[in-house]
Design an enzyme around this catalytic site. Structure first.
Site, PDB file in Angstrom:
ATOM      1  CE1 TYR A 236       7.653   0.912  -3.530  1.00 20.10           C
ATOM      2  CE2 TYR A 236       5.679   2.038  -3.217  1.00 20.10           C
ATOM      3  CZ  TYR A 236       6.741   1.441  -2.668  1.00 20.10           C
ATOM      4  OH  TYR A 236       6.855   1.620  -1.316  1.00 20.10           O
TER       5      TYR A 236
ATOM      6  CD  GLU B  34      -1.639  -2.278   2.077  1.00 17.06           C
ATOM      7  OE1 GLU B  34      -0.426  -2.317   2.815  1.00 17.06           O
ATOM      8  OE2 GLU B  34      -2.145  -3.367   1.721  1.00 17.06           O
TER       9      GLU B  34
END
Length: 175
Positions: free
Chosen positions: A128, A116
């Protein structure tokens, strides 16, 4: 000249310095020293059916510059925390830590890795995505201080910096 840094496993004596770094990066959402010590103590081994944890540091000769905590309950893994000190950013430390975390997950037999991230943390989301993570859901008001949504992201553990296939990005269900 910027001093060289290296990646290494965390040791029990690193918990206090990690807690200071975590407080610098995450403020009131920081992990406590005892929680970090527990993660370090469990690093490299699974116990009582719990997750296999890994804590890896980026450090130079004088200080810890960043760290990653990953865990795995095969076949899934997660990036539980990734932090780089403000003064050490933009030096490839976050990318190296994430690559190491994904490599560790692959070595443990993990097939997918989840995380998250604050919806407004554009640099982290970019990192990411560069490692094959895609968004698949939005968690409303997941973070507090300040209140913010979280993107749930995932990648196949074998992707990472290798750049192979990725899981297709789904449209999130917003609740």
């Amino acid at each position: 000249m910027i001093p060289p840094w290296r990646l290494c496993p965390a040791a029990a004596g690193d918990a206090q310095a990690l807690a200071r770094l975590d407080a610098e990066v995450f403020g009131s959402q920081a992990w406590s020293e005892s929680l970090l010590a527990h993660a370090i103590a469990g690093s490299g081994r699974a116990g009582d059916g719990g997750p296999l944890t890994s804590v890896v540091l980026a450090r130079d000769d004088s200080q810890i510059l960043g760290y990653i905590v990953t865990s795995a309950i095969i076949p899934e893994g997660s990036v539980d925390s990734l932090a780089v000190a403000a003064h050490a950013r933009r030096r490839g430390i976050g990318a190296a830590l994430l690559d190491r975390g994904l490599a560790d997950a692959r070595a443990r037999g993990v097939s997918e890795v989840y995380l998250e991230v604050r919806a407004g943390n554009t640099p982290a989301i970019g990192l990411y995505r560069s490692r094959g993570f895609t968004r698949f859901a939005l968690r409303r008001n997941y973070y507090s201080h300040p209140r913010e949504d979280a993107w749930c992201m995932r990648t196949r553990a074998g992707v990472g910096a290798i750049g192979a296939e990725t899981i297709g990005e789904a449209r999130p269900t917003i609740s």
